[in-house]
Design a protein around this motif. Structure first.
Motif, PDB file in Angstrom:
ATOM      1  N   ASP A  11     -16.434   8.048 121.446  1.00 24.20           N
ATOM      2  CA  ASP A  11     -17.600   8.717 122.010  1.00 24.20           C
ATOM      3  C   ASP A  11     -18.365   9.507 120.952  1.00 24.20           C
ATOM      4  O   ASP A  11     -19.591   9.431 120.867  1.00 24.20           O
ATOM      5  CB  ASP A  11     -17.153   9.640 123.143  1.00 24.20           C
ATOM      6  CG  ASP A  11     -18.321  10.279 123.873  1.00 24.20           C
ATOM      7  OD1 ASP A  11     -19.446   9.762 123.734  1.00 24.20           O
ATOM      8  OD2 ASP A  11     -18.129  11.276 124.569  1.00 24.20           O
ATOM      9  N   GLU A  12     -17.664  10.267 120.139  1.00 24.20           N
ATOM     10  CA  GLU A  12     -18.315  11.122 119.149  1.00 24.20           C
ATOM     11  C   GLU A  12     -17.946  10.762 117.722  1.00 24.20           C
ATOM     12  O   GLU A  12     -18.432  11.393 116.775  1.00 24.20           O
ATOM     13  CB  GLU A  12     -17.953  12.587 119.424  1.00 24.20           C
ATOM     14  CG  GLU A  12     -18.448  13.073 120.786  1.00 24.20           C
ATOM     15  CD  GLU A  12     -18.066  14.502 121.059  1.00 24.20           C
ATOM     16  OE1 GLU A  12     -17.293  15.072 120.246  1.00 24.20           O
ATOM     17  OE2 GLU A  12     -18.535  15.062 122.060  1.00 24.20           O
ATOM     18  N   ARG A  39     -19.882  10.788 112.562  1.00 25.19           N
ATOM     19  CA  ARG A  39     -19.953  11.416 113.882  1.00 25.19           C
ATOM     20  C   ARG A  39     -21.344  11.196 114.466  1.00 25.19           C
ATOM     21  O   ARG A  39     -22.353  11.426 113.784  1.00 25.19           O
ATOM     22  CB  ARG A  39     -19.638  12.910 113.794  1.00 25.19           C
ATOM     23  CG  ARG A  39     -18.169  13.186 113.508  1.00 25.19           C
ATOM     24  CD  ARG A  39     -17.837  14.663 113.675  1.00 25.19           C
ATOM     25  NE  ARG A  39     -16.409  14.892 113.564  1.00 25.19           N
ATOM     26  CZ  ARG A  39     -15.550  14.792 114.573  1.00 25.19           C
ATOM     27  NH1 ARG A  39     -15.991  14.478 115.779  1.00 25.19           N
ATOM     28  NH2 ARG A  39     -14.265  15.020 114.398  1.00 25.19           N
ATOM     29  N   ALA A  40     -21.395  10.756 115.703  1.00 24.36           N
ATOM     30  CA  ALA A  40     -22.651  10.539 116.411  1.00 24.36           C
ATOM     31  C   ALA A  40     -22.339  10.391 117.888  1.00 24.36           C
ATOM     32  O   ALA A  40     -21.180  10.225 118.285  1.00 24.36           O
ATOM     33  CB  ALA A  40     -23.367   9.295 115.886  1.00 24.36           C
ATOM     34  N   ASP A  41     -23.376  10.443 118.718  1.00 23.08           N
ATOM     35  CA  ASP A  41     -23.200  10.330 120.166  1.00 23.08           C
ATOM     36  C   ASP A  41     -23.274   8.854 120.556  1.00 23.08           C
ATOM     37  O   ASP A  41     -24.284   8.378 121.072  1.00 23.08           O
ATOM     38  CB  ASP A  41     -24.277  11.139 120.883  1.00 23.08           C
ATOM     39  CG  ASP A  41     -24.078  11.165 122.397  1.00 23.08           C
ATOM     40  OD1 ASP A  41     -22.960  10.844 122.855  1.00 23.08           O
ATOM     41  OD2 ASP A  41     -25.042  11.484 123.118  1.00 23.08           O
ATOM     42  N   PHE A  42     -22.189   8.118 120.301  1.00 26.21           N
ATOM     43  CA  PHE A  42     -22.161   6.684 120.583  1.00 26.21           C
ATOM     44  C   PHE A  42     -22.048   6.434 122.087  1.00 26.21           C
ATOM     45  O   PHE A  42     -21.310   7.108 122.792  1.00 26.21           O
ATOM     46  CB  PHE A  42     -20.994   6.019 119.858  1.00 26.21           C
ATOM     47  CG  PHE A  42     -21.163   5.993 118.363  1.00 26.21           C
ATOM     48  CD1 PHE A  42     -22.092   5.160 117.768  1.00 26.21           C
ATOM     49  CD2 PHE A  42     -20.391   6.806 117.544  1.00 26.21           C
ATOM     50  CE1 PHE A  42     -22.256   5.134 116.394  1.00 26.21           C
ATOM     51  CE2 PHE A  42     -20.540   6.796 116.162  1.00 26.21           C
ATOM     52  CZ  PHE A  42     -21.480   5.957 115.590  1.00 26.21           C
ATOM     53  N   GLU A  43     -22.790   5.411 122.562  1.00 24.95           N
ATOM     54  CA  GLU A  43     -22.861   5.159 123.995  1.00 24.95           C
ATOM     55  C   GLU A  43     -22.398   3.771 124.424  1.00 24.95           C
ATOM     56  O   GLU A  43     -21.935   3.602 125.545  1.00 24.95           O
ATOM     57  CB  GLU A  43     -24.296   5.389 124.493  1.00 24.95           C
ATOM     58  CG  GLU A  43     -24.784   6.815 124.347  1.00 24.95           C
ATOM     59  CD  GLU A  43     -24.033   7.800 125.205  1.00 24.95           C
ATOM     60  OE1 GLU A  43     -23.236   7.372 126.053  1.00 24.95           O
ATOM     61  OE2 GLU A  43     -24.227   9.024 125.020  1.00 24.95           O
ATOM     62  N   PHE A  52     -21.012  -6.702 114.929  1.00 25.45           N
ATOM     63  CA  PHE A  52     -20.840  -5.651 115.933  1.00 25.45           C
ATOM     64  C   PHE A  52     -22.063  -4.733 115.912  1.00 25.45           C
ATOM     65  O   PHE A  52     -22.632  -4.459 114.852  1.00 25.45           O
ATOM     66  CB  PHE A  52     -19.596  -4.804 115.628  1.00 25.45           C
ATOM     67  CG  PHE A  52     -18.293  -5.467 115.970  1.00 25.45           C
ATOM     68  CD1 PHE A  52     -17.437  -4.893 116.896  1.00 25.45           C
ATOM     69  CD2 PHE A  52     -17.907  -6.647 115.357  1.00 25.45           C
ATOM     70  CE1 PHE A  52     -16.222  -5.486 117.208  1.00 25.45           C
ATOM     71  CE2 PHE A  52     -16.704  -7.247 115.664  1.00 25.45           C
ATOM     72  CZ  PHE A  52     -15.854  -6.670 116.596  1.00 25.45           C
ATOM     73  N   TYR A  53     -22.426  -4.256 117.119  1.00 21.02           N
ATOM     74  CA  TYR A  53     -23.502  -3.279 117.242  1.00 21.02           C
ATOM     75  C   TYR A  53     -23.008  -2.116 118.096  1.00 21.02           C
ATOM     76  O   TYR A  53     -22.335  -2.323 119.102  1.00 21.02           O
ATOM     77  CB  TYR A  53     -24.731  -3.893 117.921  1.00 21.02           C
ATOM     78  CG  TYR A  53     -25.399  -4.992 117.133  1.00 21.02           C
ATOM     79  CD1 TYR A  53     -26.382  -4.717 116.182  1.00 21.02           C
ATOM     80  CD2 TYR A  53     -25.039  -6.325 117.342  1.00 21.02           C
ATOM     81  CE1 TYR A  53     -26.997  -5.729 115.460  1.00 21.02           C
ATOM     82  CE2 TYR A  53     -25.646  -7.348 116.621  1.00 21.02           C
ATOM     83  CZ  TYR A  53     -26.622  -7.039 115.691  1.00 21.02           C
ATOM     84  OH  TYR A  53     -27.223  -8.048 114.976  1.00 21.02           O
ATOM     85  N   MET A  54     -23.361  -0.900 117.677  1.00 21.61           N
ATOM     86  CA  MET A  54     -23.131   0.285 118.499  1.00 21.61           C
ATOM     87  C   MET A  54     -24.414   1.087 118.531  1.00 21.61           C
ATOM     88  O   MET A  54     -25.138   1.153 117.532  1.00 21.61           O
ATOM     89  CB  MET A  54     -21.970   1.127 117.956  1.00 21.61           C
ATOM     90  CG  MET A  54     -20.604   0.570 118.346  1.00 21.61           C
ATOM     91  SD  MET A  54     -19.196   1.303 117.447  1.00 21.61           S
ATOM     92  CE  MET A  54     -19.463   3.033 117.693  1.00 21.61           C
ATOM     93  N   ILE A  55     -24.703   1.702 119.672  1.00 24.75           N
ATOM     94  CA  ILE A  55     -25.946   2.445 119.833  1.00 24.75           C
ATOM     95  C   ILE A  55     -25.655   3.877 120.240  1.00 24.75           C
ATOM     96  O   ILE A  55     -24.675   4.156 120.939  1.00 24.75           O
ATOM     97  CB  ILE A  55     -26.857   1.748 120.871  1.00 24.75           C
ATOM     98  CG1 ILE A  55     -28.298   2.245 120.749  1.00 24.75           C
ATOM     99  CG2 ILE A  55     -26.336   1.950 122.298  1.00 24.75           C
ATOM    100  CD1 ILE A  55     -29.301   1.379 121.477  1.00 24.75           C
ATOM    101  N   THR A  56     -26.509   4.786 119.790  1.00 20.59           N
ATOM    102  CA  THR A  56     -26.386   6.190 120.144  1.00 20.59           C
ATOM    103  C   THR A  56     -27.374   6.534 121.253  1.00 20.59           C
ATOM    104  O   THR A  56     -28.304   5.776 121.544  1.00 20.59           O
ATOM    105  CB  THR A  56     -26.648   7.113 118.941  1.00 20.59           C
ATOM    106  OG1 THR A  56     -28.043   7.055 118.603  1.00 20.59           O
ATOM    107  CG2 THR A  56     -25.812   6.700 117.741  1.00 20.59           C
ATOM    108  N   SER A  57     -27.205   7.693 121.838  1.00 20.60           N
ATOM    109  CA  SER A  57     -28.065   8.111 122.951  1.00 20.60           C
ATOM    110  C   SER A  57     -29.516   8.273 122.524  1.00 20.60           C
ATOM    111  O   SER A  57     -30.427   8.147 123.350  1.00 20.60           O
ATOM    112  CB  SER A  57     -27.549   9.422 123.548  1.00 20.60           C
ATOM    113  OG  SER A  57     -27.545  10.444 122.572  1.00 20.60           O
ATOM    114  N   LYS A  58     -29.757   8.536 121.227  1.00 26.34           N
ATOM    115  CA  LYS A  58     -31.116   8.752 120.730  1.00 26.34           C
ATOM    116  C   LYS A  58     -31.733   7.481 120.138  1.00 26.34           C
ATOM    117  O   LYS A  58     -32.846   7.526 119.607  1.00 26.34           O
ATOM    118  CB  LYS A  58     -31.120   9.864 119.677  1.00 26.34           C
ATOM    119  CG  LYS A  58     -30.630  11.207 120.201  1.00 26.34           C
ATOM    120  CD  LYS A  58     -31.486  11.712 121.353  1.00 26.34           C
ATOM    121  CE  LYS A  58     -31.014  13.081 121.828  1.00 26.34           C
ATOM    122  NZ  LYS A  58     -31.816  13.566 122.985  1.00 26.34           N
TER     123      LYS A  58
END
Length: 225
Positions: A11-12, A39-43, A52-58
């Motif tokens: 998550d973080e 560290r980031a707000d991963f969603e 692979f792709y991961m996206i943050t809330s922003k």
């Protein structure tokens, strides 16, 4: 992924877990960044072939390759120019359009509160379409299914039909959307089981998985389709 393996993300922290789909136990984990995980707000997480792709809330989209157990991998970041105030919590791949679909959970700015947009990021062109791919009408959900709100936290494409399942958290429901964007169905989830549903995927055997947060340990619930 395409071979039936199940992956989840931190998550973080930039950490990716491979899970056993039968037991939920961790098979391996690897990290983004070195010497410490970023560290980031991963969603949400999506896999396209070997990427692979991961996206943050922003709206920061991280791209990387799979790592071995305990390995730290390099990554690149694309900043998506989404509407101001768009809070992201979902990501999935649409092979028919070679694009990533990105639903907005809610907005902090002044927008049409009666709709929930789903945007499309073209992997072929490497850019975001400023016009939403889909617009989900809250008025239609209320009229047809007596659902007052929709806060998308996850999205997955059903490979058997080409339709999409949209997971909502505050009002725990799953909305089925056609490939053309029509709302086909809406199923309410039991709140005692899904207090905070935030992840959704489909296994090769057509089992639907919904993960839940807000607890000391995440819980994954299986639904045969």
């Amino acid at each position: 992924d395409e071979t039936g393996r199940l992956f989840a993300h931190g998550d973080e922290r930039g950490v990716v877990f491979q899970l056993d789909p039968n037991t939920g136990s961790v098979v391996k984990k690897f990290f983004l960044g070195e010497p410490k995980p970023i560290r980031a707000d991963f969603e949400d997480i999506a896999i396209v072939g070997k990427i692979f792709y991961m996206i943050t809330s922003k709206g920061k989209l991280y791209e990387f390759l799979e790592g071995g157990n305990g390995e730290r991998v390099k990554y690149t970041i694309t900043k998506l120019e989404l509407p101001r105030g768009c809070n992201i919590e979902g990501l999935c791949y649409d092979p028919t359009a070679m694009s990533l679909l990105i639903p907005c959970k809610d907005f902090s700015d002044r927008v049409d509160k009666r709709q929930r947009p789903i945007f499309s990021f073209s992997l072929k062109e490497g850019k975001l379409d400023p016009k939403p791919r889909f617009l989900l009408s809250l008025l239609q959900l209320k009229a047809k299914f007596d659902v007052d709100d929709l806060s998308p936290t996850g999205i997955v494409r059903n490979p058997s039909t080409g339709n999409f399942f949209i997971l909502s958290s505050h009002t725990p429901v799953v909305v089925e959307l056609s490939a053309s964007g029509d709302i086909l169905d809406c199923v309410k989830l039991p709140k005692e089981v899904h207090g905070q549903p935030e992840g959704i995927t489909i296994l090769p055997d057509r089992t639907l998985l919904i993960s839940n947060e807000g607890m000391k340990r995440g819980i994954i619930v299986k639904y045969p389709m």
